[in-house]
Design an enzyme around this catalytic site. Structure first.
Site, PDB file in Angstrom:
ATOM      1  N   GLY A 135       0.824  -1.206   0.000  1.00 47.99           N
ATOM      2  CA  GLY A 135       0.000   0.000   0.000  1.00 47.99           C
ATOM      3  C   GLY A 135       0.853   1.250   0.000  1.00 47.99           C
ATOM      4  CB  ALA A 139       9.578   2.560   6.541  1.00 44.33           C
ATOM      5  CE  LYS A 190       5.503   0.979  -4.783  1.00 43.69           C
ATOM      6  NZ  LYS A 190       6.333   1.786  -3.870  1.00 43.69           N
ATOM      7  NE  ARG A 254      14.669   2.327  -0.978  1.00 45.30           N
ATOM      8  CZ  ARG A 254      13.872   1.827  -0.052  1.00 45.30           C
ATOM      9  NH1 ARG A 254      13.709   2.469   1.090  1.00 45.30           N
ATOM     10  NH2 ARG A 254      13.231   0.685  -0.244  1.00 45.30           N
ATOM     11  CG  ASN A 255      11.658   2.744  -6.687  1.00 43.73           C
ATOM     12  OD1 ASN A 255      12.336   1.952  -7.318  1.00 43.73           O
ATOM     13  ND2 ASN A 255      11.108   2.428  -5.515  1.00 43.73           N
TER      14      ASN A 255
END
Length: 330
Positions: A135, A139, A190, A254-255
């Site tokens: 989802g 974190a 995603k 991060r992506n």
């Protein structure tokens, strides 16, 4: 059905640690496994994981580098990068009680096999209920107790709904779905689309371009999911559109940051070196392209991202290739 009170969390990175905090917040008992002895020592002595979740006080919880910590628990939660799922399943299998649920909290597709994370786990735990948690969840926000919603997908409704109680609290609201495939696909692709969205942002191409990219990316995710037998409606929920929105617009992703750096002119290698954690979209892009070629699927954004991070094309080439595609019905 036995209530799930004690959960072994395998992986003490930011995400595994945050989920252990969420389990404790829900009134259950997490036990945490990590490879890194220094991380275990920090958790045990200081109730901190400064390496992966700096500044966050943790509840008291057992932590160990010994996988026997998984024995006598009511469920196993595996929270390691997707490309490490196979290795962790292999080493923990002797320590896992018969028939307890195996919940995967990783987003990706295995390169070489093109398997979803639950399919990998199923090779090692064929007689266990399998589930996946996915989802729009950063974190650090989960660990801090900021309001969050997520999806737990499990084909067994009774077990899936029991897993909701493992995480549900005043600040974390999990939802159950039976669509494991759709949940896995949404969470995996995603990350690939987020790399492209980061490139768009880094290149200063504007809000229109990013909105178009994300929307067409959702269509691409839906195309692969439908081909693999998922419920298209799943992608309109938290594990699809919700996760895509967070990852493509949240600068903590991060992506997204990896793509952003490339949009600013960094090479794929330079961008990767500047991100100090796993970038799931890199390997997933490769696996998705393998799938697309095998299944003759049209996934132009994913193909462009894979070519870009492989060094086969430039950012400008990727833009030109996508914008010069034949005009067609939406």
């Amino acid at each position: 059905m036995k209530k799930m009170e004690t959960v072994a969390v395998l992986g003490a990175g930011a995400w595994g640690t945050a989920l252990a905090v969420a389990i404790a917040r829900a009134g259950k008992k997490p036990v945490l496994w990590a490879r890194n002895a220094a991380v275990v020592d920090d958790i045990q002595k200081n109730r901190r994981n400064e390496k992966y979740l700096p500044g966050q006080e943790l509840p008291p919880m057992p932590a160990s580098c010994d996988l026997s910590i998984a024995k006598d628990t009511d469920a196993i939660l595996i929270a390691v990068p997707a490309q490490q799922i196979r290795a962790v399943c292999g080493v923990v299998r002797p320590h896992v009680a018969k028939s307890i649920p195996i919940l995967i909290a990783a987003k990706g597709i295995e390169t070489g096999t093109d398997l979803l994370v639950t399919d990998i786990a199923g090779e090692f735990f064929p007689d266990h209920p399998l589930a996946v948690l996915s989802g729009p969840n950063f974190a650090d926000e989960v660990a801090k107790g900021l309001p969050t919603a997520t999806t737990i997908a499990c084909a067994d409704e009774a077990i899936g709904k029991s897993l909701l109680d493992v995480f549900g609290s005043q600040t974390l609201r999990p939802y159950w779905t039976a669509d494991v495939i759709g949940t896995c696909i949404g969470g995996s692709l995603k990350n690939v689309i987020a790399i492209a969205a980061g490139v768009v942002a880094g290149k200063d191409l504007g809000d229109n371009a990013r909105a178009a990219l994300v929307t067409r990316g959702l269509a691409e995710i839906g195309r692969l999911a439908a081909h693999m037998g998922a419920n298209p409606q799943t992608l309109m929920g938290l594990s699809g559109m919700g996760d895509l929105m967070l990852t493509c617009y949240g600068e903590k992703s991060r992506n997204f940051r990896y793509g952003f750096l490339m949009g600013k002119g960094a090479s794929p290698t330079e961008a990767k070196q500047k991100i100090s954690a796993t970038i799931e979209g890199i390997e997933t892009a490769r696996a998705v392209c393998e799938l697309a070629q095998k299944k003759s699927l049209e996934l132009p954004i994913s193909m462009a991202v894979n070519a870009l991070i492989s060094g086969k094309i430039s950012v400008q080439d990727a833009m030109n290739g996508l914008l010069n595609r034949p005009l067609k019905q939406e």
